[in-house]
Write a protein that holds these residues in place. Sequence first.
Motif, short mmCIF file in Angstrom:
data_model
loop_
_atom_site.label_atom_id
_atom_site.label_comp_id
_atom_site.label_asym_id
_atom_site.label_seq_id
_atom_site.Cartn_x
_atom_site.Cartn_y
_atom_site.Cartn_z
N ARG A 43 0.83 -1.20 0.00
CA ARG A 43 0.00 0.00 0.00
C ARG A 43 0.87 1.26 0.00
O ARG A 43 0.53 2.26 -0.64
N LEU A 44 2.01 1.18 0.71
CA LEU A 44 2.91 2.33 0.75
C LEU A 44 3.50 2.60 -0.63
O LEU A 44 3.55 3.76 -1.09
N PHE A 45 3.97 1.53 -1.31
CA PHE A 45 4.52 1.70 -2.66
C PHE A 45 3.47 2.26 -3.61
O PHE A 45 3.75 3.15 -4.42
N GLN A 46 2.26 1.72 -3.52
CA GLN A 46 1.20 2.18 -4.41
C GLN A 46 0.83 3.64 -4.11
O GLN A 46 0.57 4.43 -5.03
N GLY A 50 1.14 6.74 -6.65
CA GLY A 50 0.06 7.66 -6.95
C GLY A 50 0.46 9.11 -6.73
O GLY A 50 0.12 9.99 -7.53
N TRP A 51 1.22 9.36 -5.65
CA TRP A 51 1.67 10.73 -5.37
C TRP A 51 2.63 11.21 -6.44
O TRP A 51 2.54 12.35 -6.92
N VAL A 52 3.57 10.34 -6.85
CA VAL A 52 4.54 10.72 -7.88
C VAL A 52 3.84 11.03 -9.19
O VAL A 52 4.14 12.01 -9.87
N ILE A 53 2.85 10.20 -9.55
CA ILE A 53 2.15 10.40 -10.82
C ILE A 53 1.34 11.69 -10.79
O ILE A 53 1.39 12.51 -11.72
N ASP A 54 0.61 11.89 -9.70
CA ASP A 54 -0.22 13.09 -9.61
C ASP A 54 0.62 14.36 -9.58
O ASP A 54 0.24 15.40 -10.14
N THR A 55 1.78 14.28 -8.92
CA THR A 55 2.60 15.47 -8.72
C THR A 55 3.64 15.67 -9.81
O THR A 55 3.91 16.80 -10.23
N GLY A 471 2.98 -5.29 -9.18
CA GLY A 471 2.52 -3.94 -8.89
C GLY A 471 3.47 -3.22 -7.96
O GLY A 471 3.78 -2.03 -8.16
N ALA A 472 3.96 -3.91 -6.93
CA ALA A 472 4.92 -3.29 -6.01
C ALA A 472 6.24 -3.00 -6.72
O ALA A 472 6.87 -1.96 -6.48
N LEU A 473 6.69 -3.92 -7.58
CA LEU A 473 7.92 -3.70 -8.33
C LEU A 473 7.80 -2.47 -9.23
O LEU A 473 8.70 -1.63 -9.30
N GLN A 474 6.67 -2.36 -9.94
CA GLN A 474 6.48 -1.22 -10.82
C GLN A 474 6.43 0.09 -10.02
O GLN A 474 7.02 1.10 -10.42
#
Length: 643
Positions: A43-46, A50-55, A471-474
């Motif tokens: 959940r932390l990686f995801q 999400g934060w990196v993509i949005d920002t 998903g975690a790797l990506q």
Amino acid sequence: MAELSRYRSMLKTKMNPRVFWGASLIVGLLLALAVAAPGESDRLFQAAQGWVIDTFGWFYIAAVAGFLLLILFLALGPTGALKLGPDDSEPDFPYVSWLAMLFAAGMGIGLMYFAVAEPIQHYASPPEAQPRTFDAAREAMVITFTHWGVHAWAVYALVGLSLAYFAHRKGLPLTLRSGLSPLLGRRINGPIGDAVDVFAICGTLFGIATSLGLGVSQINSGLNDLTGLPNTPWVQVGLIALVMACATASVLTGLDKGVRRLSELNLVLAVLLMLFVLVVGPTGFLLKALVQNFGLYLDHFFIRTFNLYAYEPRGWMANWTLFYWAWWIAWSPFVGMFIARISRGRTVREFVIGVLLVPTGFTFLWMTIFGNTAVNLDMGVAAGAIADAVTADLSTAIFRFFEELPGAAVTSTLAVLLVAVFFVTSADSGSLVIDTIASGGADDTPRWQRVYWCSLEGLAAALLLLAGGLGALQAATLVAALPFAVIMILLAAGLVRQMNADLAGRAVETEGPPLSEQLKRILSPANRRDIDRQLDQAGAPALETVRAALSAEGLEAEVAREATGLVLTATGQNGPTFHYRLAARGRPRPAMTALDAPEKRRAMEWRLSAYSDAAGRARDLTGFTREQIVADVLEHLRLWRMG
């Protein structure tokens, strides 16, 4: 004593401890989190993704587009004639061999994993067209070409060009921090340089771990299809351990030649597999599709380069384009160092054109043959079965594809073998690249260090798979690539600055003062007043510019006036003192006839001479501008540093 000596040799190190253990600590903390709380870490990686993509999603898109434009500018402009090495250097490898190695660099686990999976998935779930239609098929191939085209190789080319230029031409260590020397000077040997190399190691390690995760999931799917081996995370961890053991053995026993031959065989087998699909598949359609795909790629090039779906946000961008851009950035130290090592003696123009076009051309051929055949089969005899299989599990795509062609058992076995060998060679080569960075550019490090990084790559892939699967790797790859994207921008700035300085130095050597000034010197030689004026208007400002720059780098520097001119003095912390002098030198004008006055009574002609501790003879700078004198000082500094 012999035993003690042997143990000492086994335990010797050749590393930059701050980089080696700093990168190890960061990787270790992330892996400890994955072990202690796999669900929470996922959940932390995801959440981080999400934060990196949005920002910063816009930043990834803009950065990759900028990298592509920059290297094209460097190749097509005056800098394209500069060599990756001394001006008189010759390429280490013949042109055809060099192209073949670039061709080999374009192959890997990714092409095996995504050759069928990506076109089919875009065909089944396109971002814009209606699913499973002809429009979706066309859009699928354009998107695939964009993700695997020149954008990816522009990222690799920028890092490779920086490494090659500063290592082969400027004689600096083959490590990322060297590319920042024009910006940071000697500070690259301090904490800033260490941080750059730590980020490069973390990005490379997680990028390799992602590829290993993709590869092992595909091997597991293939073995499940062929032998019924269960397709579970723990089985995949076992496969990682097995393949990493082979990679470790290649490091310990020195099987470099064997691995190299195996890689060459692997490449031949991959080409044969591609030709097999071309022959047994819809050959005529594939040849037409290749031409049309390329045309559509060019037609959509700028739209796809800058498209972020800002007006209609969708998760598709994070799962595909942004993930790819982050993956290429994370892999760039690995691939960049490989292509830098084989490119000494090439011009910048040869390097960029070769790196951009050769692997991209082969990739387009590969993706067309596998992707268009898969779409053609899915729209025909397979009746949607391939798309359904891909939707359920990406790793099964190529095996479900082979079931629609003759000799499925043989081709599937060959595909598993290809992925396994790519797995071994990627891990082995990746450990070498990471160890080189962690050792300050050394290429003769102890074996245990390479084994250490090889083991850490496998451990990272295994633990992240258990923590949350691919998903975690990506997510980890996308987050790890963010700081290195900033570093790449700094590498680009340093490369441009150094190339411009080298061009200015070359202009000083080849052009000298303008033609009008040269004619003036011939027809009306300079007098002492002319030289004093040049010293005041060009010489003094030029030396003051260099003095200020040296002081900013932490060197003690001063400009003093002497009886005949000026002297720049610079003293390093532990090194010798550098002196550069600009002095007025006079001599009697040459006799034109025997009737001319004796030498002592002839009129004097004057020159502005420059000489330093590093140069073997004085240089005539009469008529040079301030910028040309600055370039001459820099060239003397370079010779002094190399001496």
